[in-house]
Design an enzyme around this catalytic site. Sequence first.
Site, PDB file in Angstrom:
ATOM      1  CG  MET A   1      41.370  30.612  37.715  1.00  0.00           C
ATOM      2  SD  MET A   1      39.595  29.469  37.620  1.00  0.00           S
ATOM      3  CE  MET A   1      39.046  30.785  37.408  1.00  0.00           C
ATOM      4  CG  LEU A   2      42.388  36.856  34.849  1.00  0.00           C
ATOM      5  CD1 LEU A   2      42.751  35.712  33.058  1.00  0.00           C
ATOM      6  CD2 LEU A   2      41.598  38.052  34.603  1.00  0.00           C
ATOM      7  CE1 TYR A 115      32.506  39.686  40.027  1.00  0.00           C
ATOM      8  CE2 TYR A 115      30.320  38.890  38.645  1.00  0.00           C
ATOM      9  CZ  TYR A 115      31.371  39.236  39.027  1.00  0.00           C
ATOM     10  OH  TYR A 115      32.884  38.995  38.082  1.00  0.00           O
TER      11      TYR A 115
END
Length: 276
Positions: A1-2, A115
């Site tokens: 996406m980025l 994360y």
Amino acid sequence: MLGRAVCAELDARDISVVAAQRRDLDVTDEAAVLGFIEAQRPEVVFHCAAWTAVDQAESKAELADRVNRGGTANVVAAADAAGARVVHFSTDYVFDGRAREPIQTDAPLAPISAYGRSKAEAEKAISSSDGAHLIVRTSWLYGPGGGNFVDAMAARAGLAELRIVVDQVGRPTRTRDLARAAIDLAAADCHGVFHVANQGQCSWFELATTIFQWMGSDVNLTPVTTQEWGAPAPRPLYSVLDLTAAEERLGAPMVHWMDALEAHLRETGVTFSRSG
């Protein structure tokens, strides 16, 4: 996406770019990363690859660490060998969310999830390098080409009821705005840590409410706490990043999240009226 947004912005500026997808380059393969960057001889490496499945990282912490910390270390080492600079994208999840005012770039790292820890370790791998690399922390990303909260809400506008978390507050960020700012910072030879996100702040509940109001949806939204939601990974409750340093170097404020949201909905063909 980025990565898609970064490539689109570089293409728009007529800057030569080579995009390596996962099938082309596994960032956890040290030799492959070294060979790829040696062959390309780039000036700048935009490191967009990451393990971003926050909840899955709780049960697959070793894999998340191998991708986020190990992969980043490989990219940085290869870039250093090739004389290239790295633009690395990090996250608000490197903080614990206990602050109640915008988080400064030099705030202590205090991740509370697997994360977050893997991304914090990635930052440390970059900081230990002698290269003049750039760390861009951001938050709550959405944009074309990947699963995200904004598109998920727009797709659920016809439902009768939804439960939305109300006690997490941050800055929703459109990938296109992030890409533009990160490229501008790199072009200005910035290094160190910068926070880049859209202006303003809201909760997930406020963001969802805005989307449904603009779309004219009558879905019934029930606010729930993070604890009531019960996701496997803990989230920072307050992750509003201070944008001062980035905006000073960019010479302009970031776009407000409502204006960014409007642009994204238009781009993705969602029928809406901002007046609700």
